[in-house]
Design a protein around this motif. Structure first.
Motif, PDB file in Angstrom:
ATOM      1  N   HIS A  36       0.799  -1.224   0.000  1.00 41.74           N
ATOM      2  CA  HIS A  36       0.000   0.000   0.000  1.00 41.74           C
ATOM      3  C   HIS A  36       0.835   1.278   0.000  1.00 41.74           C
ATOM      4  N   ALA A  37       2.124   1.176  -0.234  1.00 40.89           N
ATOM      5  CA  ALA A  37       3.027   2.327  -0.364  1.00 40.89           C
ATOM      6  C   ALA A  37       3.000   3.241   0.854  1.00 40.89           C
ATOM      7  N   VAL A  38       3.051   2.640   2.047  1.00 44.83           N
ATOM      8  CA  VAL A  38       3.147   3.416   3.283  1.00 44.83           C
ATOM      9  C   VAL A  38       4.451   3.002   3.959  1.00 44.83           C
ATOM     10  N   PRO A  39       5.536   3.746   3.750  1.00 44.62           N
ATOM     11  CA  PRO A  39       6.819   3.322   4.308  1.00 44.62           C
ATOM     12  C   PRO A  39       6.869   3.365   5.832  1.00 44.62           C
ATOM     13  N   ASP A  40       6.145   4.300   6.467  1.00 44.27           N
ATOM     14  CA  ASP A  40       6.128   4.383   7.920  1.00 44.27           C
ATOM     15  C   ASP A  40       4.752   4.854   8.369  1.00 44.27           C
ATOM     16  N   ALA A  41       4.008   3.967   8.976  1.00 40.95           N
ATOM     17  CA  ALA A  41       2.636   4.289   9.381  1.00 40.95           C
ATOM     18  C   ALA A  41       2.627   5.380  10.449  1.00 40.95           C
ATOM     19  N   ARG A  42       3.659   5.422  11.272  1.00 46.02           N
ATOM     20  CA  ARG A  42       3.684   6.420  12.341  1.00 46.02           C
ATOM     21  C   ARG A  42       3.781   7.837  11.784  1.00 46.02           C
ATOM     22  N   LEU A  43       4.500   8.015  10.682  1.00 43.63           N
ATOM     23  CA  LEU A  43       4.604   9.341  10.084  1.00 43.63           C
ATOM     24  C   LEU A  43       3.279   9.787   9.463  1.00 43.63           C
ATOM     25  N   VAL A  44       2.508   8.843   8.956  1.00 41.20           N
ATOM     26  CA  VAL A  44       1.232   9.172   8.312  1.00 41.20           C
ATOM     27  C   VAL A  44       0.142   9.404   9.349  1.00 41.20           C
ATOM     28  N   VAL A  45      -0.004   8.468  10.280  1.00 40.50           N
ATOM     29  CA  VAL A  45      -1.104   8.512  11.231  1.00 40.50           C
ATOM     30  C   VAL A  45      -0.760   9.372  12.449  1.00 40.50           C
ATOM     31  N   GLY A  46       0.514   9.423  12.796  1.00 44.07           N
ATOM     32  CA  GLY A  46       0.924  10.185  13.966  1.00 44.07           C
ATOM     33  C   GLY A  46       1.056   9.350  15.216  1.00 44.07           C
ATOM     34  N   LYS A  47       0.826   8.058  15.107  1.00 44.06           N
ATOM     35  CA  LYS A  47       0.981   7.131  16.233  1.00 44.06           C
ATOM     36  C   LYS A  47       1.335   5.754  15.705  1.00 44.06           C
ATOM     37  N   ARG A  48       1.793   4.908  16.594  1.00 42.15           N
ATOM     38  CA  ARG A  48       2.186   3.564  16.197  1.00 42.15           C
ATOM     39  C   ARG A  48       0.966   2.712  15.874  1.00 42.15           C
ATOM     40  N   ILE A  49       1.223   1.617  15.159  1.00 45.58           N
ATOM     41  CA  ILE A  49       0.144   0.711  14.765  1.00 45.58           C
ATOM     42  C   ILE A  49      -0.523   0.124  16.006  1.00 45.58           C
ATOM     43  N   GLY A  50       0.257  -0.239  17.002  1.00 39.45           N
ATOM     44  CA  GLY A  50      -0.296  -0.783  18.237  1.00 39.45           C
ATOM     45  C   GLY A  50      -1.178   0.220  18.965  1.00 39.45           C
ATOM     46  N   GLN A  51      -0.823   1.492  18.914  1.00 35.77           N
ATOM     47  CA  GLN A  51      -1.642   2.520  19.552  1.00 35.77           C
ATOM     48  C   GLN A  51      -2.970   2.701  18.823  1.00 35.77           C
ATOM     49  N   VAL A  52      -2.937   2.613  17.491  1.00 34.29           N
ATOM     50  CA  VAL A  52      -4.178   2.705  16.713  1.00 34.29           C
ATOM     51  C   VAL A  52      -5.099   1.546  17.077  1.00 34.29           C
ATOM     52  N   LEU A  53      -4.540   0.354  17.208  1.00 35.21           N
ATOM     53  CA  LEU A  53      -5.341  -0.818  17.567  1.00 35.21           C
ATOM     54  C   LEU A  53      -5.875  -0.708  18.993  1.00 35.21           C
ATOM     55  N   ALA A  54      -5.061  -0.186  19.910  1.00 35.08           N
ATOM     56  CA  ALA A  54      -5.500  -0.045  21.298  1.00 35.08           C
ATOM     57  C   ALA A  54      -6.633   0.969  21.424  1.00 35.08           C
ATOM     58  N   GLU A  55      -6.568   2.043  20.643  1.00 37.41           N
ATOM     59  CA  GLU A  55      -7.631   3.052  20.681  1.00 37.41           C
ATOM     60  C   GLU A  55      -8.959   2.488  20.175  1.00 37.41           C
TER      61      GLU A  55
END
Length: 129
Positions: A36-55
């Motif tokens: 999906h051409a997302v080299p770093d999810a944290r730069l795009v979303v502003g938080k880590r993948i685990g934090q997105v899942l926890a929220e």
């Protein structure tokens, strides 16, 4: 980079859909990067993948690193049942179980794991599955 997907909402939805399919956070990051051409999810979303899942209340019963160690211990136990004289892997099982116990103490201190939880080799298969 200019070629990367920078839509925060779309990336968050991708993360949630991949988690619903049963992927771990590391696998989600790899899929986002490769497909999906997302080299770093944290730069795009502003938080880590685990934090997105926890929220979004999509968290496992045990932390991911501890779960992978428990799966490794289970594989070593299965191997040692058919190869009883394999001393090298018997030692690796001892080291892996030690890492599990140390991680358990860490997560109990952080409140992510029940304080009464204890590693038991005979109940490991039930915890992993």
């Amino acid at each position: 980079p200019e070629w990367s997907n920078t839509d925060s909402k779309a990336v968050t939805e991708l993360i949630l859909s991949l988690a619903a399919d049963g992927h771990t956070t590391a696998a989600i990051g790899t899929i986002l990067r490769d497909q999906h051409a997302v080299p770093d999810a944290r730069l795009v979303v502003g938080k880590r993948i685990g934090q997105v899942l926890a929220e979004n209340d999509i968290v496992g019963r045990y932390p991911e690193d501890m779960m992978s160690l428990m799966r490794r211990a289970l594989r070593l136990i299965d191997h040692l049942e058919s190869n009883r004289k394999d001393r090298h892997n018997a030692r690796q099982l001892e080291l892996t179980e030690s890492k599990i116990r140390r991680l358990a103490r860490y997560y109990q201190g952080k409140g992510q794991l029940d304080t009464e939880w204890a590693y038991k080799r005979d109940q490991l298969r039930l915890m992993v599955e």
